[in-house]
Every structure is written in structure tokens, then in C-alpha cells.
Design a protein around this motif. Structure first.
Motif, mmCIF file in Angstrom:
data_model
loop_
_atom_site.group_PDB
_atom_site.id
_atom_site.type_symbol
_atom_site.label_atom_id
_atom_site.label_comp_id
_atom_site.label_asym_id
_atom_site.label_seq_id
_atom_site.Cartn_x
_atom_site.Cartn_y
_atom_site.Cartn_z
ATOM 1 N N GLU A 184 46.968 10.013 107.496
ATOM 2 C CA GLU A 184 45.713 9.767 106.793
ATOM 3 C C GLU A 184 44.634 10.771 107.176
ATOM 4 N N THR A 185 44.700 11.334 108.371
ATOM 5 C CA THR A 185 43.703 12.301 108.815
ATOM 6 C C THR A 185 44.376 13.577 109.295
ATOM 7 N N ILE A 186 43.657 14.686 109.107
ATOM 8 C CA ILE A 186 44.190 15.987 109.507
ATOM 9 C C ILE A 186 43.109 16.786 110.237
ATOM 10 N N ASN A 187 43.554 17.805 110.975
ATOM 11 C CA ASN A 187 42.665 18.804 111.553
ATOM 12 C C ASN A 187 42.932 20.108 110.825
ATOM 13 N N VAL A 188 41.896 20.934 110.675
ATOM 14 C CA VAL A 188 42.041 22.190 109.936
ATOM 15 C C VAL A 188 41.284 23.327 110.607
ATOM 16 N N ARG A 189 41.704 24.542 110.284
ATOM 17 C CA ARG A 189 40.957 25.764 110.606
ATOM 18 C C ARG A 189 40.481 26.301 109.267
ATOM 19 N N ILE A 190 39.166 26.489 109.138
ATOM 20 C CA ILE A 190 38.560 26.872 107.866
ATOM 21 C C ILE A 190 38.425 28.386 107.773
ATOM 22 N N PHE A 191 38.720 28.913 106.600
ATOM 23 C CA PHE A 191 38.581 30.337 106.328
ATOM 24 C C PHE A 191 37.464 30.522 105.304
ATOM 25 N N ALA A 192 36.239 30.618 105.816
ATOM 26 C CA ALA A 192 35.070 30.783 104.951
ATOM 27 C C ALA A 192 35.008 32.210 104.420
ATOM 28 N N ASP A 193 34.366 32.376 103.276
ATOM 29 C CA ASP A 193 34.164 33.691 102.674
ATOM 30 C C ASP A 193 32.894 34.294 103.260
ATOM 31 N N SER A 194 32.985 34.659 104.542
ATOM 32 C CA SER A 194 31.822 35.183 105.247
ATOM 33 C C SER A 194 32.264 35.897 106.514
ATOM 34 N N THR A 195 31.609 36.991 106.816
ATOM 35 C CA THR A 195 31.867 37.666 108.087
ATOM 36 C C THR A 195 30.885 37.195 109.149
ATOM 37 N N ALA A 218 26.934 29.410 104.216
ATOM 38 C CA ALA A 218 27.922 29.891 105.182
ATOM 39 C C ALA A 218 29.209 30.352 104.511
ATOM 40 N N ASN A 219 29.234 30.335 103.165
ATOM 41 C CA ASN A 219 30.475 30.607 102.442
ATOM 42 C C ASN A 219 30.218 31.443 101.190
ATOM 43 N N ASN A 220 29.367 32.439 101.293
ATOM 44 C CA ASN A 220 29.101 33.372 100.196
ATOM 45 C C ASN A 220 28.733 32.658 98.892
ATOM 46 N N GLY A 221 27.987 31.544 99.021
ATOM 47 C CA GLY A 221 27.502 30.834 97.850
ATOM 48 C C GLY A 221 28.403 29.743 97.315
ATOM 49 N N SER A 222 29.635 29.630 97.810
ATOM 50 C CA SER A 222 30.558 28.613 97.319
ATOM 51 C C SER A 222 30.496 27.367 98.196
ATOM 52 N N ASP A 223 30.624 26.193 97.572
ATOM 53 C CA ASP A 223 30.596 24.960 98.353
ATOM 54 C C ASP A 223 31.991 24.438 98.699
ATOM 55 N N THR A 224 33.018 25.269 98.463
ATOM 56 C CA THR A 224 34.401 24.920 98.806
ATOM 57 C C THR A 224 35.052 26.097 99.507
ATOM 58 N N ALA A 225 35.837 25.798 100.556
ATOM 59 C CA ALA A 225 36.554 26.844 101.286
ATOM 60 C C ALA A 225 38.008 26.442 101.485
ATOM 61 N N ALA A 226 38.849 27.432 101.698
ATOM 62 C CA ALA A 226 40.252 27.183 102.027
ATOM 63 C C ALA A 226 40.369 26.882 103.516
ATOM 64 N N ALA A 227 41.327 26.054 103.854
ATOM 65 C CA ALA A 227 41.583 25.725 105.254
ATOM 66 C C ALA A 227 43.081 25.539 105.444
ATOM 67 N N ILE A 228 43.548 25.820 106.644
ATOM 68 C CA ILE A 228 44.956 25.608 106.958
ATOM 69 C C ILE A 228 45.069 24.391 107.867
ATOM 70 N N VAL A 229 46.037 23.542 107.582
ATOM 71 C CA VAL A 229 46.242 22.328 108.365
ATOM 72 C C VAL A 229 46.821 22.720 109.730
ATOM 73 N N THR A 230 46.178 22.248 110.799
ATOM 74 C CA THR A 230 46.637 22.538 112.160
ATOM 75 C C THR A 230 47.233 21.320 112.849
ATOM 76 N N ARG A 231 46.954 20.136 112.320
ATOM 77 C CA ARG A 231 47.518 18.906 112.881
ATOM 78 C C ARG A 231 47.433 17.807 111.834
ATOM 79 N N VAL A 232 48.460 16.963 111.823
ATOM 80 C CA VAL A 232 48.473 15.776 110.963
ATOM 81 C C VAL A 232 48.644 14.574 111.881
ATOM 82 N N ASP A 233 47.740 13.615 111.786
ATOM 83 C CA ASP A 233 47.868 12.414 112.599
ATOM 84 C C ASP A 233 49.098 11.631 112.172
ATOM 85 N N GLU A 234 49.597 10.809 113.076
ATOM 86 C CA GLU A 234 50.828 10.053 112.823
ATOM 87 C C GLU A 234 50.746 9.204 111.565
ATOM 88 N N ASP A 235 49.566 8.684 111.253
ATOM 89 C CA ASP A 235 49.424 7.833 110.069
ATOM 90 C C ASP A 235 49.352 8.636 108.772
#
Length: 86
Positions: free
Chosen positions: A40-51, A21-38
Motif C-alpha cells: 500500500e505504501t512505497i518509497n521513491v527517489r524523485i527525478f525533478a526537471d531541475s539542476t 522545483a521542477n521547471n514549472g511542472s507539478d508532476t515528476a518521475a520517480a523510481i520505486v526504492t522500496r515497497v512495504d509488505e502490504d
């Protein structure tokens, strides 16, 4: 939290991805959309190298020093790390 940087909305992080799902790479960039109060956990939107797939949204990701996509372990998709310094 085992890292000195703190996640915040808008920061870029790396997440594991299925290579098919990412043009052969097992790592993708993502932007943080939320950080929990602690901070320790975050939510992200992933930008895969794929159309073929829309930008994926993942919730409740925890920090890992190293990422390793494991197709047999769905929890491996819920980790994030900072991009390496160039």
C-alpha cells in the motif's frame, strides 16, 4: 489497493512536485526504492526537471488515481500514481 498493477522496486511512477522545483511542472518521475509488505505504501527517489535540487527521497507514499499538488497541503506530496499510457 485500487489499481491492478503492483508497485515493485525499480518501477517508474509519478509524484506531485512544487512547480518552482521542477521547471514549472507539478508532476515528476520517480523510481520505486522500496515497497512495504502490504503493497500500500512505497518509497521513491524523485527525478525533478531541475539542476538546482538534488534527487529527493520520499517515504510512505500512497497510491492516488490522480495527482494534485497543493502548496497548502503537505500530504499532497505523499501520493503517487502510474504514468499514463501513451
Amino acid at each position: 489497493m485500487s489499481h491492478s498493477q503492483k508497485p515493485s522496486i525499480g518501477r517508474i511512477v509519478h509524484v506531485p512536485m512544487p512547480p518552482a522545483a521542477n521547471n514549472g511542472s507539478d508532476t515528476a518521475a520517480a523510481i520505486v526504492t522500496r515497497v512495504d509488505e502490504d503493497e500500500e505504501t512505497i518509497n521513491v527517489r524523485i527525478f525533478a526537471d531541475s539542476t538546482a535540487s538534488p534527487q529527493e527521497w520520499r517515504t510512505s507514499l500512497t497510491h492516488a488515481d490522480e495527482l494534485a499538488y497543493d502548496p497548502d497541503d503537505t500530504t499532497s506530496l505523499y501520493r503517487w500514481t502510474w504514468p499514463p499510457r501513451a
